[in-house]
Design an enzyme around this catalytic site. Structure first.
Site, short mmCIF file in Angstrom:
data_model
loop_
_atom_site.label_atom_id
_atom_site.label_comp_id
_atom_site.label_asym_id
_atom_site.label_seq_id
_atom_site.Cartn_x
_atom_site.Cartn_y
_atom_site.Cartn_z
N SER A 139 0.80 -1.24 0.00
CA SER A 139 0.00 0.00 0.00
C SER A 139 0.83 1.28 0.00
CB SER A 139 -0.93 0.00 1.22
OG SER A 139 -1.57 1.25 1.34
C1 5PA Z 1 -4.15 4.45 -5.43
C2 5PA Z 1 -4.82 3.86 -4.24
P1 5PA Z 1 -8.25 5.90 -4.90
O1 5PA Z 1 -7.99 4.92 -3.80
O2 5PA Z 1 -8.48 7.27 -4.41
O3 5PA Z 1 -9.30 5.40 -5.83
O4 5PA Z 1 -6.90 6.00 -5.73
C3 5PA Z 1 -6.41 4.93 -6.46
C4 5PA Z 1 -4.92 4.95 -6.49
N1 5PA Z 1 -2.96 5.52 -7.69
C5 5PA Z 1 -4.30 5.47 -7.60
C6 5PA Z 1 -2.17 5.07 -6.72
C7 5PA Z 1 -0.70 5.14 -6.90
C8 5PA Z 1 -2.72 4.53 -5.54
O5 5PA Z 1 -1.92 4.10 -4.57
N2 5PA Z 1 -4.03 3.13 -3.35
C9 5PA Z 1 -4.57 2.40 -2.22
C10 5PA Z 1 -3.38 2.06 -1.33
O6 5PA Z 1 -3.58 1.39 -0.30
O7 5PA Z 1 -2.26 2.50 -1.64
C11 5PA Z 1 -5.79 2.73 -1.64
C12 5PA Z 1 -5.67 1.51 -2.36
#
Ligand code: 5PA
Length: 332
Positions: free
Chosen positions: A81
């Site tokens: 994450s």
């Molecule tokens: C993540 C999410 P949202 O969660 O706002 O839809 O964004 C998607 C997103 N790009 C887009 C990157 C690099 C992201 O890390 N990541 C999460 C995580 O735990 O990192 C929430 C799932």
């Protein structure tokens, strides 16, 4: 910053974690390849740790945590994450403690390696998806309260109405930048994980009265539950802002390739293409899949003539899954 958005957001406590407006850049090679104009909003350069979209949400979430007198932040996600690592890093910078409630195989790579290097407390649980981790986060919060601490729980991906304010603010930034550049985007495209970013973009665009359509590329399986979650975020964030706007759930296409976190050759090829043609690094879990979706949909004519891709960060994914990607790409 768009004046209406600025004034709506003024009453919310915010800690400044992003020291600048992230740039909007033109992608000449990709544009030439697709026959449309493709621009990129560099939210990978939000400037704290590994950057990314999460820093925008954290400006408001940690502002709220501090206003409420919290001394420890709990959040959750997969071991890779981005959100979990950046949250812990930002919390520590502000003098708060952090506990990460994670799921998945413990491999010392990418963000999990960074968690460990920065001395962040992590706990690993079994769960089908990250949303199921909330019950463990609540147990951890209870345990900390018993020790006299004041925990503040941030949901998966910071996807709460307060976190969503970060992307309403981002639209305020995009509105003034595109006016200066003399551009009107037909669509704004981003990766959809927990849904907070696309919800904030959609609400911000409606509040700024912009005609630009938000289009999401889902990187995990997209179903009714997700539509419901985005609907809830749109409604609850409007209520929080005290505005009456009816915003529909944006168009969202599934580019998960079957599963969240599944690493595939087609996406690895796009990452290599954008890296070598434009000098911009995408990741295999979020932005690579979303950009694959952008190319596919732009070729079908679904995204209009002027497209803005929001680079939501996630560079650590390359250092977590790079070996798998290399195997898929074959020998150079
Ligand atoms: C993540 C999410 P949202 O969660 O706002 O839809 O964004 C998607 C997103 N790009 C887009 C990157 C690099 C992201 O890390 N990541 C999460 C995580 O735990 O990192 C929430 C799932």
């Amino acid at each position: 910053m768009h004046p209406k958005i600025a004034s709506l957001l003024a009453k919310f406590p915010r800690v400044e974690l992003i020291p600048w407006e992230t740039p909007i850049q033109y992608l000449p090679k990709v544009s030439e390849m697709l026959g449309v104009e493709v621009y990129i909003k560099r939210d990978d350069l939000t400037g704290l740790g590994i950057g990314g979209n999460k820093v925008r949400k954290l400006e408001y979430l940690l502002g709220d945590a501090l206003a409420k007198g919290a001394d420890v932040v709990i959040t959750m996600g997969a071991v890779h994450s981005n959100h979990a690592f950046v949250t812990a890093l930002a919390a520590k910078k502000l003098g708060l403690d952090a506990v990460l409630v994670l799921r998945g195989k413990e491999v010392l790579r990418g963000n999990y390696l960074l968690d460990k290097l920065m001395g962040v407390e992590t706990r690993i649980y079994e769960a089908e998806n990250s949303f199921e981790l909330m019950k463990y986060a609540e147990e951890v919060a209870e345990e900390l309260r018993e020790q006299g601490k004041r925990p503040y729980i941030i949901p998966v991906g910071g996807a709460s109405p307060i976190g969503t304010l970060g992307y309403v603010r981002a639209v305020g930034e995009i509105a003034t930048q595109s006016a200066v550049l003399g551009l009107e985007f037909d669509t704004i495209v981003d990766a959809v994980g927990s849904g907070g970013t696309i919800a904030g973009l959609a609400l911000g665009l409606a509040l700024a009265g912009m005609k630009t359509r938000p289009v999401g590329m889902a990187v995990g399986l997209f179903g009714e539950k997700m539509v419901q979650r985005i609907e809830d975020l749109l409604r609850e964030t409007s209520e929080l802002l005290g505005v009456k706007v009816k915003v529909e759930v944006p168009e969202i296409y599934d580019y998960s390739f079957g599963a969240y976190g599944k690493i595939v050759r087609e996406v690895s090829e796009i990452i290599r293409l954008v890296g070598t043609k434009e000098g911009i690094l995408l990741d295999p879990v979020y932005t690579g899949k979303a950009f694959y979706g952008l190319i596919d949909r732009a070729k079908k004519g679904d995204l209009g003539e002027k497209i803005l891709f929001v680079h939501t960060g996630g560079i650590s994914g390359l250092f977590h899954y790079g070996e798998d990607m290399l195997k898929l790409l074959g020998k150079v």
